[in-house]
Design a protein around this motif. Structure first.
Motif, PDB file in Angstrom:
ATOM      1  N   GLN A 167       0.817  -1.207   0.000  1.00  0.00           N
ATOM      2  CA  GLN A 167       0.000   0.000   0.000  1.00  0.00           C
ATOM      3  C   GLN A 167       0.854   1.263   0.000  1.00  0.00           C
ATOM      4  OE1 GLN A 167      -3.249   0.145   2.737  1.00  0.00           O
ATOM      5  NE2 GLN A 167      -4.103  -1.770   2.005  1.00  0.00           N
ATOM      6  N   LYS A 168       2.054   1.194   0.595  1.00  0.00           N
ATOM      7  CA  LYS A 168       2.898   2.400   0.627  1.00  0.00           C
ATOM      8  C   LYS A 168       3.328   2.799  -0.792  1.00  0.00           C
ATOM      9  CE  LYS A 168       7.374   0.190   1.427  1.00  0.00           C
ATOM     10  NZ  LYS A 168       8.557   0.145   2.242  1.00  0.00           N
ATOM     11  N   GLN A 169       3.425   1.819  -1.714  1.00  0.00           N
ATOM     12  CA  GLN A 169       3.775   2.161  -3.092  1.00  0.00           C
ATOM     13  C   GLN A 169       2.594   2.797  -3.824  1.00  0.00           C
ATOM     14  OE1 GLN A 169       5.594  -1.243  -4.972  1.00  0.00           O
ATOM     15  NE2 GLN A 169       7.242  -1.303  -3.458  1.00  0.00           N
ATOM     16  N   ILE A 170       1.397   2.325  -3.528  1.00  0.00           N
ATOM     17  CA  ILE A 170       0.199   2.955  -4.103  1.00  0.00           C
ATOM     18  C   ILE A 170       0.078   4.377  -3.564  1.00  0.00           C
ATOM     19  CG2 ILE A 170      -2.316   2.874  -4.308  1.00  0.00           C
ATOM     20  CD1 ILE A 170      -2.097  -0.194  -4.010  1.00  0.00           C
ATOM     21  N   ALA A 171       0.296   4.538  -2.259  1.00  0.00           N
ATOM     22  CA  ALA A 171       0.238   5.870  -1.645  1.00  0.00           C
ATOM     23  C   ALA A 171       1.231   6.805  -2.328  1.00  0.00           C
ATOM     24  CB  ALA A 171       0.521   5.775  -0.153  1.00  0.00           C
ATOM     25  N   SER A 172       2.447   6.320  -2.545  1.00  0.00           N
ATOM     26  CA  SER A 172       3.470   7.131  -3.199  1.00  0.00           C
ATOM     27  C   SER A 172       3.035   7.520  -4.610  1.00  0.00           C
ATOM     28  CB  SER A 172       4.792   6.363  -3.239  1.00  0.00           C
ATOM     29  OG  SER A 172       5.747   7.057  -4.002  1.00  0.00           O
ATOM     30  N   TYR A 173       2.475   6.578  -5.342  1.00  0.00           N
ATOM     31  CA  TYR A 173       2.045   6.841  -6.712  1.00  0.00           C
ATOM     32  C   TYR A 173       0.969   7.928  -6.760  1.00  0.00           C
ATOM     33  CZ  TYR A 173       0.234   6.089 -11.428  1.00  0.00           C
ATOM     34  OH  TYR A 173      -0.182   6.270 -12.727  1.00  0.00           O
ATOM     35  N   ILE A 174       0.018   7.883  -5.818  1.00  0.00           N
ATOM     36  CA  ILE A 174      -1.057   8.884  -5.856  1.00  0.00           C
ATOM     37  C   ILE A 174      -0.686  10.154  -5.098  1.00  0.00           C
ATOM     38  CG2 ILE A 174      -2.850   7.162  -6.242  1.00  0.00           C
ATOM     39  CD1 ILE A 174      -3.768   7.619  -3.334  1.00  0.00           C
ATOM     40  N   GLY A 175       0.497  10.162  -4.463  1.00  0.00           N
ATOM     41  CA  GLY A 175       1.007  11.396  -3.867  1.00  0.00           C
ATOM     42  C   GLY A 175       0.544  11.684  -2.458  1.00  0.00           C
ATOM     43  N   VAL A 176       0.357  10.639  -1.655  1.00  0.00           N
ATOM     44  CA  VAL A 176      -0.038  10.831  -0.255  1.00  0.00           C
ATOM     45  C   VAL A 176       0.862   9.978   0.633  1.00  0.00           C
ATOM     46  CG1 VAL A 176      -2.452  11.374  -0.824  1.00  0.00           C
ATOM     47  CG2 VAL A 176      -1.798   8.996  -0.313  1.00  0.00           C
ATOM     48  N   THR A 177       0.844  10.261   1.925  1.00  0.00           N
ATOM     49  CA  THR A 177       1.630   9.454   2.856  1.00  0.00           C
ATOM     50  C   THR A 177       0.931   8.116   3.074  1.00  0.00           C
ATOM     51  OG1 THR A 177       0.477  10.264   4.815  1.00  0.00           O
ATOM     52  CG2 THR A 177       2.427  11.528   4.073  1.00  0.00           C
ATOM     53  N   PRO A 178       1.685   7.097   3.470  1.00  0.00           N
ATOM     54  CA  PRO A 178       1.055   5.800   3.756  1.00  0.00           C
ATOM     55  C   PRO A 178      -0.012   5.904   4.853  1.00  0.00           C
ATOM     56  CG  PRO A 178       3.416   5.522   3.550  1.00  0.00           C
ATOM     57  CD  PRO A 178       3.152   7.006   3.532  1.00  0.00           C
ATOM     58  N   GLU A 179       0.217   6.768   5.843  1.00  0.00           N
ATOM     59  CA  GLU A 179      -0.759   6.928   6.933  1.00  0.00           C
ATOM     60  C   GLU A 179      -2.067   7.520   6.409  1.00  0.00           C
ATOM     61  OE1 GLU A 179       3.322   6.714   8.239  1.00  0.00           O
ATOM     62  OE2 GLU A 179       2.395   8.242   6.970  1.00  0.00           O
ATOM     63  N   PHE A 180      -1.954   8.572   5.581  1.00  0.00           N
ATOM     64  CA  PHE A 180      -3.147   9.183   4.997  1.00  0.00           C
ATOM     65  C   PHE A 180      -3.872   8.178   4.122  1.00  0.00           C
ATOM     66  CE2 PHE A 180      -5.474  11.342   1.669  1.00  0.00           C
ATOM     67  CZ  PHE A 180      -6.186  12.301   2.363  1.00  0.00           C
ATOM     68  N   PHE A 181      -3.110   7.415   3.336  1.00  0.00           N
ATOM     69  CA  PHE A 181      -3.709   6.428   2.439  1.00  0.00           C
ATOM     70  C   PHE A 181      -4.492   5.383   3.219  1.00  0.00           C
ATOM     71  CE2 PHE A 181      -3.538   2.457  -0.025  1.00  0.00           C
ATOM     72  CZ  PHE A 181      -4.197   2.873  -1.164  1.00  0.00           C
ATOM     73  N   SER A 182      -3.923   4.902   4.324  1.00  0.00           N
ATOM     74  CA  SER A 182      -4.589   3.886   5.140  1.00  0.00           C
ATOM     75  C   SER A 182      -5.913   4.416   5.686  1.00  0.00           C
ATOM     76  CB  SER A 182      -3.665   3.464   6.279  1.00  0.00           C
ATOM     77  OG  SER A 182      -4.276   2.474   7.053  1.00  0.00           O
ATOM     78  N   LYS A 183      -5.900   5.653   6.200  1.00  0.00           N
ATOM     79  CA  LYS A 183      -7.139   6.261   6.720  1.00  0.00           C
ATOM     80  C   LYS A 183      -8.156   6.473   5.600  1.00  0.00           C
ATOM     81  CE  LYS A 183      -4.799   8.604  10.495  1.00  0.00           C
ATOM     82  NZ  LYS A 183      -4.256   9.875  10.988  1.00  0.00           N
ATOM     83  N   MET A 184      -7.681   6.941   4.447  1.00  0.00           N
ATOM     84  CA  MET A 184      -8.567   7.191   3.314  1.00  0.00           C
ATOM     85  C   MET A 184      -9.199   5.883   2.844  1.00  0.00           C
ATOM     86  SD  MET A 184      -7.586   8.562  -0.503  1.00  0.00           S
ATOM     87  CE  MET A 184      -6.891   6.960  -0.964  1.00  0.00           C
ATOM     88  N   LYS A 185      -8.403   4.839   2.748  1.00  0.00           N
ATOM     89  CA  LYS A 185      -8.921   3.550   2.292  1.00  0.00           C
ATOM     90  C   LYS A 185      -9.950   2.993   3.271  1.00  0.00           C
ATOM     91  CE  LYS A 185      -7.352  -0.652   0.104  1.00  0.00           C
ATOM     92  NZ  LYS A 185      -6.293  -1.621  -0.036  1.00  0.00           N
ATOM     93  N   SER A 186      -9.687   3.129   4.564  1.00  0.00           N
ATOM     94  CA  SER A 186     -10.669   2.680   5.576  1.00  0.00           C
ATOM     95  C   SER A 186     -11.972   3.452   5.439  1.00  0.00           C
ATOM     96  CB  SER A 186     -10.104   2.895   6.985  1.00  0.00           C
ATOM     97  OG  SER A 186      -9.006   2.051   7.194  1.00  0.00           O
ATOM     98  N   ARG A 187     -11.865   4.761   5.242  1.00  0.00           N
ATOM     99  CA  ARG A 187     -13.054   5.602   5.061  1.00  0.00           C
ATOM    100  C   ARG A 187     -13.828   5.179   3.816  1.00  0.00           C
ATOM    101  NH1 ARG A 187     -10.529  10.099   5.230  1.00  0.00           N
ATOM    102  NH2 ARG A 187     -10.486  10.522   3.011  1.00  0.00           N
ATOM    103  N   LEU A 188     -13.111   4.908   2.715  1.00  0.00           N
ATOM    104  CA  LEU A 188     -13.775   4.489   1.466  1.00  0.00           C
ATOM    105  C   LEU A 188     -14.493   3.148   1.646  1.00  0.00           C
ATOM    106  CD1 LEU A 188     -11.071   5.485  -1.183  1.00  0.00           C
ATOM    107  CD2 LEU A 188     -13.299   6.566  -0.833  1.00  0.00           C
ATOM    108  N   LEU A 189     -13.858   2.223   2.374  1.00  0.00           N
ATOM    109  CA  LEU A 189     -14.475   0.913   2.610  1.00  0.00           C
ATOM    110  C   LEU A 189     -15.723   1.039   3.485  1.00  0.00           C
ATOM    111  CD1 LEU A 189     -11.313  -1.315   3.135  1.00  0.00           C
ATOM    112  CD2 LEU A 189     -12.907  -1.369   1.207  1.00  0.00           C
ATOM    113  N   ARG A 190     -15.674   1.925   4.490  1.00  0.00           N
ATOM    114  CA  ARG A 190     -16.858   2.145   5.356  1.00  0.00           C
ATOM    115  C   ARG A 190     -18.013   2.731   4.552  1.00  0.00           C
ATOM    116  NH1 ARG A 190     -13.209   4.265   9.089  1.00  0.00           N
ATOM    117  NH2 ARG A 190     -13.857   6.362   8.550  1.00  0.00           N
ATOM    118  N   ASN A 191     -17.716   3.587   3.576  1.00  0.00           N
ATOM    119  CA  ASN A 191     -18.758   4.264   2.809  1.00  0.00           C
ATOM    120  C   ASN A 191     -19.344   3.398   1.693  1.00  0.00           C
ATOM    121  OD1 ASN A 191     -18.444   6.510   4.397  1.00  0.00           O
ATOM    122  ND2 ASN A 191     -17.074   7.554   2.961  1.00  0.00           N
ATOM    123  N   GLN A 192     -18.783   2.217   1.465  1.00  0.00           N
ATOM    124  CA  GLN A 192     -19.307   1.361   0.388  1.00  0.00           C
ATOM    125  C   GLN A 192     -20.490   0.563   0.832  1.00  0.00           C
ATOM    126  OE1 GLN A 192     -15.990  -0.944  -1.082  1.00  0.00           O
ATOM    127  NE2 GLN A 192     -15.391   0.656  -2.496  1.00  0.00           N
TER     128      GLN A 192
END
Length: 192
Positions: A167-192
């Motif tokens: 996930q840290k490589q995906i975070a890097s590709y989209i331009g966010v920190t791994p911590e932000f990416f993890s929180k964002m992904k959790s939020r996206l999964l909750r909203n589905q």
């Protein structure tokens, strides 16, 4: 037909003799995961075509932070275009992320093929143009889209990678920190 010839056939037609000549100028190698094919500071001497596996290009800044520029999956090309074209030392690393079968085409052989099979120059021009358009779109996306929207575009472009790479490589590709990416992904999964 080999994957690389199928890729070429999307844009130009080669006769059986031209196909054989092209293949004679390439080398097929098998690489283990974590193999570095190109180091920053080296002159890039090859274009790489992925028959199977996954590669990535990235840069490391002065703060030892990785910035992923691109991924290449089955049927994709990857290289340090600046270094390959200019034949000057580049600033990208190219790494094998999972065991891969990769076709190497040297800059020297590519130039010879332009003379021997002129329509290959058209093929590589189309690849370069497509790469330029994709990079421009990615830059525009990074300036105008939210992190969530950039992640959605990543999932559309690389549908098989979300389960394969860290996930840290995906975070890097989209331009966010791994911590932000993890929180964002959790939020996206909750909203589905």
């Amino acid at each position: 037909m080999s994957p690389i010839l199928l890729n070429i056939n999307k844009h130009i037609s080669l006769s059986p003799e031209e196909q054989q000549l092209f293949l004679s100028k390439t080398e097929v190698h098998h690489f283990k995961a974590k193999t570095i094919l190109l180091n920053s500071g080296q002159v890039c001497k090859h274009s790489y075509f992925v028959n199977s596996g996954t590669l990535r290009s990235f840069n490391i800044n002065d703060n030892i932070v990785e910035h992923v520029l691109s991924f290449a999956c089955d049927g994709w090309w990857i290289s340090d275009m600046y270094s390959l074209i200019s034949q000057k030392p580049g600033n990208l690393f190219i790494e094998v992320l999972e065991d891969a079968e990769v076709v190497l085409l040297s800059k020297e052989n590519q130039e010879q093929l332009y003379t021997e099979i002129p329509k290959l120059e058209r093929f590589f021009r189309i690849l370069t143009e497509n790469s330029l358009v994709a990079n421009q779109q990615r830059l525009m996306d990074s300036l105008s889209l939210s992190a969530e929207e950039r992640f959605e575009k990543f999932c559309e472009k690389y549908p098989t990678l979300t389960q394969k790479i860290p996930q840290k490589q995906i975070a890097s590709y989209i331009g966010v920190t791994p911590e932000f990416f993890s929180k964002m992904k959790s939020r996206l999964l909750r909203n589905q």
